[in-house]
Design a protein around this motif. Structure first.
Motif, PDB file in Angstrom:
ATOM      1  N   THR A 112       0.962  -1.086  -0.073  1.00 51.45           N
ATOM      2  CA  THR A 112       0.099   0.085   0.119  1.00 51.45           C
ATOM      3  C   THR A 112       0.933   1.344  -0.127  1.00 51.45           C
ATOM      4  OG1 THR A 112      -2.015  -1.492   1.113  1.00 51.45           O
ATOM      5  CG2 THR A 112      -2.266   1.122   1.535  1.00 51.45           C
ATOM      6  N   GLN A 147      -3.868  -8.678   0.229  1.00 52.35           N
ATOM      7  CA  GLN A 147      -3.124  -7.384   0.922  1.00 52.35           C
ATOM      8  C   GLN A 147      -4.419  -7.103   2.205  1.00 52.35           C
ATOM      9  OE1 GLN A 147      -3.157  -4.601  -2.466  1.00 52.35           O
ATOM     10  NE2 GLN A 147      -2.119  -3.622  -0.858  1.00 52.35           N
ATOM     11  N   CYS A 184      -3.969  -3.375   3.887  1.00 53.23           N
ATOM     12  CA  CYS A 184      -3.846  -2.380   3.223  1.00 53.23           C
ATOM     13  C   CYS A 184      -3.175  -1.392   4.101  1.00 53.23           C
ATOM     14  CB  CYS A 184      -4.938  -2.010   2.739  1.00 53.23           C
ATOM     15  SG  CYS A 184      -5.652  -2.257   0.765  1.00 53.23           S
ATOM     16  N   TRP A 185      -4.131  -1.461   5.051  1.00 55.36           N
ATOM     17  CA  TRP A 185      -4.143  -0.610   6.561  1.00 55.36           C
ATOM     18  C   TRP A 185      -3.872  -0.901   8.007  1.00 55.36           C
ATOM     19  CZ3 TRP A 185      -2.990   4.086   4.252  1.00 55.36           C
ATOM     20  CH2 TRP A 185      -2.995   4.721   2.806  1.00 55.36           C
ATOM     21  N   THR A 196      -9.845  -6.428  -2.998  1.00 51.41           N
ATOM     22  CA  THR A 196     -10.436  -4.878  -3.551  1.00 51.41           C
ATOM     23  C   THR A 196     -10.862  -5.000  -4.366  1.00 51.41           C
ATOM     24  OG1 THR A 196      -8.212  -4.835  -3.758  1.00 51.41           O
ATOM     25  CG2 THR A 196      -8.805  -3.964  -1.571  1.00 51.41           C
ATOM     26  N   TYR A 247      -6.172  -0.179  -3.623  1.00 50.48           N
ATOM     27  CA  TYR A 247      -6.509   0.564  -1.501  1.00 50.48           C
ATOM     28  C   TYR A 247      -6.733   1.411  -1.965  1.00 50.48           C
ATOM     29  CZ  TYR A 247      -3.395   4.504  -2.763  1.00 50.48           C
ATOM     30  OH  TYR A 247      -3.020   5.556  -3.287  1.00 50.48           O
ATOM     31  N   ASP A 292      -6.129   8.405  -4.732  1.00 55.39           N
ATOM     32  CA  ASP A 292      -6.085   7.011  -5.035  1.00 55.39           C
ATOM     33  C   ASP A 292      -6.814   6.498  -6.700  1.00 55.39           C
ATOM     34  OD1 ASP A 292      -8.604   6.863  -4.985  1.00 55.39           O
ATOM     35  OD2 ASP A 292      -8.647   5.700  -3.326  1.00 55.39           O
TER      36      ASP A 292
END
Length: 503
Positions: free
Chosen positions: A41, A157, A159-160, A169, A329, A335
């Motif tokens: 990310t 993933q 991501c955060w 995603t 992401y 983004d």
């Protein structure tokens, strides 16, 4: 970047597009092992911020330290140019597609033989709206069923920080109505990994997949579903475009490609799937079982709250022999969804003009999460026209249903230039007269500013010149230089010694 590489009319699959981008110098392979947990990310975020290339992480590493054999592809649509290339268009070619989409939503009869001849490309394109079934499909070269199914094999993933589990995603979720096999929808809904063969399907109530799910629930049945990960760019774009009601996203992908979309039957579900996709997940969405989803970082720039959504149980995973896993992401813009949103802005404009001919331009600022604010300029002709446009836009497209703020300006204002918009607000808007508010309307439920989840207010600001019964005062005249003076200064500018470039 290699500008000599010709742009194909269509990309049959994702890997063809990846090869094209690499030849163009618009793809970077990352051989160094990089963690799926946050690191991809952060790399993606920095590259996208400077409009860098697509990224192919050849050795993604999961949270346990295991290196995945399946490469992860990110930042595929991080620039408008790559979006256009994915559609088989030259750079700057989106307006051509926008006009075609407007014609499909509201076709106009030809006025003459020459007009009919000009519309011939549209008729040819319409022939590609039907899908073509194939029996041997690349997406089913490998298949896992039963105890073989394990989502841990996919490089999903996280991501955060603070997110509870890996998140799918970029899934193209394919559903159908229980009583009409031709009523098929393709949407993009994120999915939280819940176990080796279970995911949480998060969709908003007004989306096509959720509508189908309610129909299956009413019949007391679980809903069959197929998910394509890593489809051809045209198939991905079709899932996010403002298509006419009743038009199949899979069929429209064929129109974008310039050739019919190849589909094949799912192994365990009665659904068509893109034959050239990289990975297909098949299963059923429970009519009764739900699980708490989130919190996850979202396009708002905040973590969403935890809410219950239905659970999907897999019955098969199929894929190519050497698949790619497409991922992204979401965050506060910029983004990838915001990049796609800017491209969608180009597609929206002809649709809006077809409905409201007085509209000169329209802008959905990406800073406003792509669709929460609109600035629109109009050729104003009568009192109350700005308010009519506000009400029309709020009800015109599903994407505009969630728009919180509409600013209407005159056509002399550049809607994409905030100094112009602020000047119009400062000189043509009065708070006691030019504010329109609507309460208790549908709002994105991820919007924490709304008083109730999914229900809030909308604001319209009329920053147009006031005419007729809208004002009792004589309106001011905008300062402009005489055209002959401008022309004369243009002629002598080079001799003034001020600078080479005209202001």
């Amino acid at each position: 970047m290699n500008s000599d590489v010709p742009i194909p009319r269509n990309h049959a699959n994702l890997r063809e597009f990846v090869t094209f981008l690499e030849r163009k110098g618009q793809l970077t392979r990352v051989a160094r092992p990089v963690s799926l947990v946050h690191e991809i990310t952060e790399i993606h975020r920095r590259v996208l911020d400077r409009q860098g290339p697509a990224l192919l992480f050849e050795n993604p590493v999961d949270g346990s330290g295991r290196t995945h054999a399946i490469p992860l592809l990110a930042n595929l649509f991080g620039t408008r140019e790559r979006i256009e290339w994915g559609l088989g268009l030259e750079s700057g070619g989106l307006p051509t597609l926008a006009n075609l989409l407007a014609d499909l939503r509201g076709p106009q009869p030809p006025k003459s033989l020459s007009d009919a001849w000009r519309q011939l490309p549209h008729l040819k394109a319409a022939l590609n709206l039907n899908t073509r079934s194939v029996s041997r499909a690349p997406c089913q070269e490998r298949a896992w069923r039963g105890h073989e199914i394990d989502l841990d094999h996919l490089p999903i993933q996280t991501c955060w920080p603070g997110e509870p589990a890996p998140l799918v995603t970029w899934p193209l979720v394919i559903t159908r109505a229980p009583d009409d096999p031709d009523d098929i929808n393709v949407g993009i809904y994120r999915m939280q990994k819940l176990g080796r063969d279970r995911l949480i399907m998060r969709w908003l109530a007004q989306r096509g997949g959720a509508r189908h799910h309610r129909m299956w629930q009413a019949a007391g049945q679980d809903m069959p579903v197929a998910i394509a990960i890593g489809a051809a760019p045209a198939t991905i774009f079709a899932a996010v475009m403002p298509l006419p009601d009743g038009m199949s996203e899979l069929g429209f992908a064929g129109l974008l490609k310039g050739k019919r979309q190849d589909v094949t039957a799912g192994l365990t579900v009665p659904l068509p799937v893109p034959a050239e996709a990289e990975i297909i997940l098949e299963g059923t969405v429970s009519a009764t079982e739900t699980a708490g989803e989130g919190p996850y970082g979202d396009h708002t720039g905040y973590y969403n709250s935890v809410e219950d959504f239905p659970v999907l149980t897999l019955s098969a995973i199929t894929m190519r022999r050497d698949p790619l896993y497409l991922s992204t992401y979401t965050s506060r813009p910029p983004d990838e969804p915001a990049c796609l949103g800017e491209a969608m802005n180009v597609l929206f404009l002809p649709l809006v003009k077809r409905q409201f001919p007085e509209v000169a331009d329209l802008w959905l600022p990406p800073e406003a999460c792509s669709y929460r604010a609109i600035v629109v300029s109009i050729d104003k002709r009568y009192p109350g026209q700005a308010r009519r446009i506000m009400m029309g836009l709020w009800s015109m497209l599903p994407q505009f249903n969630y728009t919180k703020l509409i600013i209407v300006v005159d056509r002399d204002i550049n809607v994409r230039r905030w100094p112009d918009v602020i000047w119009a607000l400062s000189t043509r808007f009065d708070a006691s007269r030019d504010v329109m508010t609507v309460d208790k309307t549908p709002i994105d439920y991820l919007d924490f500013a709304s008083p109730k989840s999914g229900l809030g207010g909308k604001l319209g600001l009329d920053a147009t010149t006031k005419i007729g019964s809208e004002t009792d005062r004589e309106w001011g005249k905008v300062l402009t230089m005489a055209p002959d003076v401008i022309k004369r200064i243009d002629t002598i500018w080079a001799s003034l010694g001020i600078g080479e470039t005209l202001p």
